[in-house]
Scaffold this motif. Sequence first.
Motif: not given
Ligand code: ZN
Length: 183
Positions: A81, A90, A129
């Motif tokens: 996503h 992240e 990712h």
């Molecule tokens: Zn993510």
Amino acid sequence: MTVPFSRPIDTATGAIPTADVVLERRLSDLAHAFAETPDGDDVVYRVYNVDVPAAASDIPFGTTVLLPGKVGDEYFMTKGHFHEVRSRAEIYIGFSGEGLLLMATEDGRHAVEPIRPGVVNYVPGGWAHRSVNTGPEPLVFFAAYVGDAGHDYQTIDANGFPVRVVEREGEPAIVENAAFRPS
Ligand code: ZN
Ligand code: PAN
């Protein structure tokens, strides 16, 4: 206001016994992700999430347990996503097993980094990712991200990733994805 807390994680299995959400993704949830149509409906991965408010001031976190397996010559992988708020970053930390983290921008740049115990992966804002289990054991990793990130699965469903990870002569190989369509 969120109060301080701690949660135990079994870093060998990835289980968070007190997780707020446990998600299971099966082959049928990933039907269009693989080049070949999967047979059966095996579990591909489980996600254990600890909920905190979906705010930029919070950091939701959890683990992913991605099982070993292949569809044709393509290794088991997550859906993948973008974050809905593209600028949200992240980090991943490998706990056990071995795999690859595929990252891609909407205009088709890509990057591939190893996921393995003791390694931290940084996913900058704007990079989709997807993790791939290239080993014989479950791939277990920890993830934490900015709370208001949100998850955009539709763009990957529609466009795919620029590359795929397949087995060639017993080794993982990165190959171009003929079905990829940049936005
Ligand atoms: Zn993510
Ligand atoms: C991870 C992922 C997890 C499952 O926690 O959500 O590995 O992958 P999909 O969400 O692509 O199915 C993360 O990146 N959170 O933002």
